[in-house]
Design a protein around this motif. Structure first.
Motif, mmCIF file in Angstrom:
data_model
loop_
_atom_site.group_PDB
_atom_site.id
_atom_site.type_symbol
_atom_site.label_atom_id
_atom_site.label_comp_id
_atom_site.label_asym_id
_atom_site.label_seq_id
_atom_site.Cartn_x
_atom_site.Cartn_y
_atom_site.Cartn_z
ATOM 1 N N TRP A 203 -1.307 7.592 -2.502
ATOM 2 C CA TRP A 203 -2.443 7.313 -1.634
ATOM 3 C C TRP A 203 -3.525 6.490 -2.317
ATOM 4 O O TRP A 203 -4.102 5.578 -1.725
ATOM 5 C CB TRP A 203 -3.031 8.614 -1.092
ATOM 6 N N ALA A 204 -3.828 6.797 -3.567
ATOM 7 C CA ALA A 204 -4.888 6.088 -4.287
ATOM 8 C C ALA A 204 -4.551 4.603 -4.418
ATOM 9 O O ALA A 204 -5.409 3.730 -4.214
ATOM 10 C CB ALA A 204 -5.101 6.710 -5.666
ATOM 11 N N ILE A 205 -3.293 4.305 -4.744
ATOM 12 C CA ILE A 205 -2.862 2.907 -4.852
ATOM 13 C C ILE A 205 -2.894 2.243 -3.480
ATOM 14 O O ILE A 205 -3.349 1.100 -3.325
ATOM 15 C CB ILE A 205 -1.442 2.832 -5.454
ATOM 16 N N PHE A 206 -2.409 2.963 -2.468
ATOM 17 C CA PHE A 206 -2.352 2.416 -1.112
ATOM 18 C C PHE A 206 -3.741 2.017 -0.622
ATOM 19 O O PHE A 206 -3.944 0.903 -0.130
ATOM 20 C CB PHE A 206 -1.735 3.450 -0.170
ATOM 21 N N THR A 207 -4.704 2.917 -0.759
ATOM 22 C CA THR A 207 -6.064 2.631 -0.266
ATOM 23 C C THR A 207 -6.761 1.554 -1.097
ATOM 24 O O THR A 207 -7.584 0.800 -0.581
ATOM 25 C CB THR A 207 -6.924 3.901 -0.263
ATOM 26 N N ALA A 208 -6.417 1.468 -2.375
ATOM 27 C CA ALA A 208 -7.075 0.488 -3.241
ATOM 28 C C ALA A 208 -6.622 -0.942 -2.951
ATOM 29 O O ALA A 208 -7.400 -1.886 -3.074
ATOM 30 C CB ALA A 208 -6.806 0.835 -4.706
ATOM 31 N N TYR A 209 -5.358 -1.091 -2.534
ATOM 32 C CA TYR A 209 -4.812 -2.445 -2.424
ATOM 33 C C TYR A 209 -4.414 -2.851 -1.005
ATOM 34 O O TYR A 209 -4.040 -4.004 -0.782
ATOM 35 C CB TYR A 209 -3.570 -2.583 -3.326
ATOM 36 N N ILE A 210 -4.495 -1.939 -0.046
ATOM 37 C CA ILE A 210 -4.005 -2.263 1.284
ATOM 38 C C ILE A 210 -4.775 -3.411 1.932
ATOM 39 O O ILE A 210 -4.238 -4.165 2.751
ATOM 40 C CB ILE A 210 -4.041 -1.011 2.208
ATOM 41 N N GLY A 211 -6.042 -3.570 1.532
ATOM 42 C CA GLY A 211 -6.836 -4.678 2.067
ATOM 43 C C GLY A 211 -6.222 -6.032 1.772
ATOM 44 O O GLY A 211 -6.369 -6.988 2.549
ATOM 45 N N LEU A 212 -5.508 -6.150 0.632
ATOM 46 C CA LEU A 212 -4.852 -7.409 0.282
ATOM 47 C C LEU A 212 -3.648 -7.673 1.176
ATOM 48 O O LEU A 212 -3.209 -8.811 1.337
ATOM 49 C CB LEU A 212 -4.378 -7.356 -1.179
ATOM 50 N N VAL A 213 -3.110 -6.593 1.767
ATOM 51 C CA VAL A 213 -1.841 -6.676 2.486
ATOM 52 C C VAL A 213 -2.033 -6.853 3.994
ATOM 53 O O VAL A 213 -1.259 -7.561 4.644
ATOM 54 C CB VAL A 213 -1.010 -5.396 2.212
ATOM 55 N N VAL A 214 -3.066 -6.233 4.559
ATOM 56 C CA VAL A 214 -3.230 -6.157 6.012
ATOM 57 C C VAL A 214 -3.222 -7.531 6.678
ATOM 58 O O VAL A 214 -2.472 -7.767 7.637
ATOM 59 C CB VAL A 214 -4.523 -5.391 6.375
ATOM 60 N N VAL A 215 -4.031 -8.441 6.191
ATOM 61 C CA VAL A 215 -4.143 -9.766 6.819
ATOM 62 C C VAL A 215 -2.822 -10.521 6.708
ATOM 63 O O VAL A 215 -2.333 -11.117 7.679
ATOM 64 C CB VAL A 215 -5.283 -10.585 6.184
ATOM 65 N N ALA A 216 -2.220 -10.489 5.509
ATOM 66 C CA ALA A 216 -0.964 -11.215 5.296
ATOM 67 C C ALA A 216 0.131 -10.698 6.215
ATOM 68 O O ALA A 216 0.867 -11.477 6.833
ATOM 69 C CB ALA A 216 -0.540 -11.094 3.831
ATOM 70 N N VAL A 217 0.250 -9.378 6.344
ATOM 71 C CA VAL A 217 1.285 -8.790 7.201
ATOM 72 C C VAL A 217 0.998 -9.084 8.669
ATOM 73 O O VAL A 217 1.915 -9.395 9.441
ATOM 74 C CB VAL A 217 1.385 -7.271 6.956
#
Length: 308
Positions: A203-217
């Motif tokens: 969860w900690a990794i997911f919340t820390a980096y998901i912002g980088l992924v959302v737009v691209a996906v």
């Protein structure tokens, strides 16, 4: 914050085995819903199948490659999008085609042919486009990706269940008809559970980096759906087949991508995040598109005529 290319996400051997079983069941469900007549139908209507294959295995990976350059993505994120783009469709595409009022028989034919071809084309596609990427190719060199090893894994997860399912469907159609009503939903729920547990454990990794992924996906998924729709229109397919091609190209088996991330890419953080989020968002976006489409157009004319 640590570079996303440097993170590794934990996924133990037991979880990997569970994921393999779930993915095998998903492909078994696709095969149980497939008849030999579906391949005959594909031979009789080769144009529609060729359109879907061309879009899935040639155009989508190329568009994905260009997108990763335009968004200037880090290597692991770029490889994640490329990997997902090279994955075959799953039975979710058939469900969404049905919900949109499209040609389900054509959708099943496209899915069947697409999964058979993916066994051989997916490893080659990932290796080719990944090796061309300016930030992704260095990661591939570090990992020393073996297309032959990936082919063996895909044969185990896609090829074997597919052959078994086709056999059961042909020899024991009544049993296959009952089994597919159970296998498909159970496998889909199982995949969702694996993704949810994996996200919760990291969860900690997911919340820390998901912002980088959302737009691209989001952009990538929208382009995939749009490509399926546009190429169906350009090929002058019937409306029901256009709906089928939209979901065949737009819906990817991200669960397979997730398995390959942990099997061959050492749980590379950006790739795992992309595959996990793709698996979630893809279904949400697909359901929304199908609901709007069905409400606006109803059941496609040729599909309604076939049912009647």
């Amino acid at each position: 914050m640590t570079d996303v290319d440097a993170i590794r996400i934990a996924f133990d051997e037991g979880s990997l085995t569970t994921l393999r079983i779930v993915l095998g069941l998903i492909l078994l469900g696709v095969a149980l819903d497939t008849r030999v007549t579906d391949f005959r139908r594909a031979i009789r209507r080769p144009w529609a199948i060729l359109v879907a294959v061309f879009a899935q295995f040639l155009v989508l990976p190329a568009i994905t490659f260009v997108l990763t350059l335009l968004l200037d993505l880090r290597g692991s994120l770029a490889l994640g999008l490329i990997l997902v783009a090279c994955c075959p469709p799953g039975n979710v595409s058939n469900i969404l085609t049905h919900r949109a009022g499209g040609d389900v028989a054509m959708s099943v034919s496209m899915t069947s042919v697409g999964n058979v071809l993916a066994i051989f084309l997916m490893p080659a596609n990932v290796a080719f486009w990944g090796s061309l990427h300016p930030t992704g190719r260095d990661l591939l060199r570090e990992i020393e990706l073996s297309p032959l090893s990936m082919l063996a894994e895909i044969l185990l997860v896609i090829g074997l269940p597919f052959v078994v399912g086709i056999y059961l469907s042909h020899r024991f159609p009544r049993f296959a008809g009952k089994a597919r009503r159970v296998v498909g939903p159970v496998a889909t729920l199982g995949l969702a559970a694996v993704i949810v547990v994996g996200v919760a454990n990291n969860w900690a990794i997911f919340t820390a980096y998901i912002g980088l992924v959302v737009v691209a996906v989001f952009v990538h998924d929208a382009l995939a759906l749009l490509l399926g729709y546009a190429i169906g229109l350009a090929a002058r397919l019937p409306e029901g087949s256009v709906k089928a091609s939209t979901f065949e190209v737009g819906i990817r088996n991200a669960g397979l991508g997730l398995l390959l991330v942990f099997s061959f890419f050492d749980g590379l953080g950006g790739m795992a995040l992309v595959a996990a989020w793709w698996g979630i968002w893809d279904i949400v976006a697909g359901l929304a598109v199908a609901a709007v489409w069905k409400r606006r157009t109803g059941v496609s004319p040729e599909v309604g005529a076939a049912v009647a």
